[in-house]
Design a protein around this motif. Structure first.
Motif: not given
Length: 114
Positions: A1-23
């Motif tokens: 369960m803990k690994n899934k939370v870390i994976l989801v958090f990592g993917l969300l962080s990546l998406l936010v970073g890409i969005f901010l970079f493009n912005f």
């Protein structure tokens, strides 16, 4: 369960970073800078291999080298192998290193650059 939370958090962080970079790229008009740093299209690659219509001996592909008069597969491969060990500083190096003859050099010297 803990690994899934870390994976989801990592993917969300990546998406936010890409969005901010493009912005930031779009907001501050940095498209030209972005394209010059990160986009390598065919036109850019071709411009860096050929200078004023001349074939770059240091960057040309096997096929590009073979477009030169009397440069077939063997000589083109020899040029590529030679430039793996050292940069070609003068097209005449191909004669002194015995990759091509003087007569071939005379035919291609105006069609090549370093």
């Amino acid at each position: 369960m803990k690994n899934k939370v870390i994976l989801v958090f990592g993917l969300l962080s990546l998406l936010v970073g890409i969005f901010l970079f493009n912005f930031h790229i779009n907001t501050f008009g940095l498209n030209d800078l972005y394209e010059s740093l990160f986009k390598y299209n065919d036109e850019y690659i071709k411009e860096n291999k050929i200078d004023d219509g001349k074939i770059s001996l240091n960057n040309a592909t096997l096929k590009e080298l073979m477009t030169l008069e009397q440069i077939g597969t063997i000589r083109a491969n020899n040029i590529i192998e030679y430039r793996k060990t050292q940069r070609i500083n003068d097209p005449y190096e191909l004669v002194t290193s015995k990759i091509i003859t003087e007569s071939i050099y005379e035919k291609i010297k105006d069609k090549v650059t370093i």
